[in-house]
Design a protein around this motif. Structure first.
Motif, PDB file in Angstrom:
ATOM      1  N   GLY A 259     -82.050  89.608  37.686  1.00 45.02           N
ATOM      2  CA  GLY A 259     -82.652  90.761  38.343  1.00 45.02           C
ATOM      3  C   GLY A 259     -82.638  91.970  37.440  1.00 45.02           C
ATOM      4  O   GLY A 259     -81.868  92.055  36.474  1.00 45.02           O
ATOM      5  N   THR A 260     -83.486  92.935  37.763  1.00 43.98           N
ATOM      6  CA  THR A 260     -83.602  94.145  36.951  1.00 43.98           C
ATOM      7  C   THR A 260     -82.427  95.100  37.144  1.00 43.98           C
ATOM      8  O   THR A 260     -82.084  95.858  36.240  1.00 43.98           O
ATOM      9  N   HIS A 270     -77.711 105.461  28.335  1.00 45.36           N
ATOM     10  CA  HIS A 270     -79.152 105.295  28.190  1.00 45.36           C
ATOM     11  C   HIS A 270     -79.692 104.644  29.449  1.00 45.36           C
ATOM     12  O   HIS A 270     -78.966 103.953  30.163  1.00 45.36           O
ATOM     13  N   MET A 271     -80.954 104.893  29.732  1.00 44.93           N
ATOM     14  CA  MET A 271     -81.619 104.274  30.866  1.00 44.93           C
ATOM     15  C   MET A 271     -82.584 103.216  30.336  1.00 44.93           C
ATOM     16  O   MET A 271     -83.433 103.510  29.494  1.00 44.93           O
ATOM     17  N   PRO A 272     -82.459 101.970  30.779  1.00 45.33           N
ATOM     18  CA  PRO A 272     -83.276 100.912  30.193  1.00 45.33           C
ATOM     19  C   PRO A 272     -84.739 100.975  30.613  1.00 45.33           C
ATOM     20  O   PRO A 272     -85.069 101.408  31.716  1.00 45.33           O
ATOM     21  N   ASP A 273     -85.573 100.529  29.712  1.00 55.11           N
ATOM     22  CA  ASP A 273     -86.976 100.271  29.987  1.00 55.11           C
ATOM     23  C   ASP A 273     -87.039  98.909  30.681  1.00 55.11           C
ATOM     24  O   ASP A 273     -86.662  97.885  30.102  1.00 55.11           O
ATOM     25  N   ASP A 274     -87.515  98.872  31.921  1.00 55.18           N
ATOM     26  CA  ASP A 274     -87.509  97.616  32.670  1.00 55.18           C
ATOM     27  C   ASP A 274     -88.416  96.559  32.042  1.00 55.18           C
ATOM     28  O   ASP A 274     -88.156  95.366  32.185  1.00 55.18           O
ATOM     29  N   GLY A 275     -89.459  96.988  31.343  1.00 56.82           N
ATOM     30  CA  GLY A 275     -90.281  96.020  30.620  1.00 56.82           C
ATOM     31  C   GLY A 275     -89.490  95.337  29.522  1.00 56.82           C
ATOM     32  O   GLY A 275     -89.618  94.125  29.299  1.00 56.82           O
TER      33      GLY A 275
END
Length: 308
Positions: A259-260, A270-275
């Protein structure tokens, strides 16, 4: 992505990534994002007074837009501690998902059988027990065991969230649970240690000796020391987590989920890029067969068995 106003989040914690990239990896048809959340909006679904953090508002509309952008078909929405045992925001999302979402709730001892039936009708299929001390206060284990016995009758499972160093202490309680048990994020291993070292070997033993235990191979952004920086292009991001997650997928192919974790609460660095998180998948599930088990067959068997 649908835009909305931000709530007053805990200072120092990041907002979720507003413009995720389009993944290079195309998930198989019917893929399920099996760990994500909705938060608020606080003016409609207030956060719990006893919460230990305040997230950004993250609505069902934004979650469903992300689902479509990433190429997924379904979601499993997990109740987070910021809403306590007030499952209304999640249930509202389930009620607007047109059958394309299931949920994992927080349930208290005083929840009635009628309350549980209402949650079941809404699409709840599990309860979450959180043992991460910085996020929750201690709940007596006898109370949790009582809840597990009650939800077993509904065919639900128990999701457990803990940190690797605490597994030895919690082992006996976990192995006594009468339901299927799903571990969040591989039990949060220390990925700076060896993948065949004693700490992760304990978790492998836990999974091996208890065939009712499943695991999510999610949240490399929470576990990684190396972080999202790639050596040879984006496919190498979170590379220090890959050996752990790949070992899980290859050792327990029929008992893993992914899951994301959108909208990624409690992150500071840091905030991840879901892509980019989706592009992490083929590094840990390296064949189409393993990818289909991880993303389609396993979550469907657990959350939509009537469709299998």
């Amino acid at each position: 992505m649908v835009e909305t106003a931000r709530s007053e989040k805990t200072p120092g914690w990041l907002d979720w990534y507003e413009n995720p990239s389009k993944p290079r990896f195309k998930v198989p048809p019917g893929a399920v994002d099996a760990h994500c959340h909705v938060f608020g909006p606080k003016d409609k679904f207030p956060y719990a007074p006893e919460r230990k953090y305040t997230p950004c508002d993250a609505s069902k509309e934004q979650l469903f837009a992300l689902r479509d952008h990433l190429g997924f078909s379904r979601n499993v929405i997990v109740q987070a501690t910021c809403h306590g045992a007030d499952n209304r925001a999640m249930v509202d999302a389930l009620n607007h998902a047109h059958g394309r979402a299931r949920g994992v709730a927080t349930v208290r001892r005083d929840s009635s059988d009628a309350d549980l039936r209402v949650l079941h009708e809404a699409g709840i299929r599990g309860v979450r027990f959180n043992f991460v001390r910085r996020l929750v206060d201690f709940t007596p284990r006898e109370e949790l065991m009582e809840i597990a016995a009650r939800i077993e009758k509904l065919g639900w499972h128990v999701v457990i969230y803990f940190e690797a160093v605490d597994l030895a202490e919690l082992w006996d309680f976990f192995t006594a649970l009468p339901t299927t048990v799903v571990v969040d994020h591989m039990g949060r291993p220390d990925v700076s240690k060896a993948v065949d070292g004693p700490e992760f070997e304990r978790f492998i033993k836990f999974m091996t000796e208890n065939p009712n235990v499943w695991s999510k191979v999610s949240c490399p952004e929470r576990l990684s020391v190396s972080g999202p920086v790639a050596l040879n292009g984006e496919q190498n991001a979170y590379r220090d987590v890959v050996p752990f997650a790949r070992r899980m997928v290859e050792t327990f192919p029929d008992r893993v989920l992914w899951g994301t974790d959108w909208p990624h609460p409690n992150l500071k660095n840091h905030m991840p890029d879901d892509g980019l998180l989706v592009d992490f998948i083929p590094q840990i599930a390296t064949t189409p067969e393993l990818q289909r088990k991880l993303l389609v067959e396993n979550p469907m068997r657990l959350y939509w068995p009537e469709l299998c």
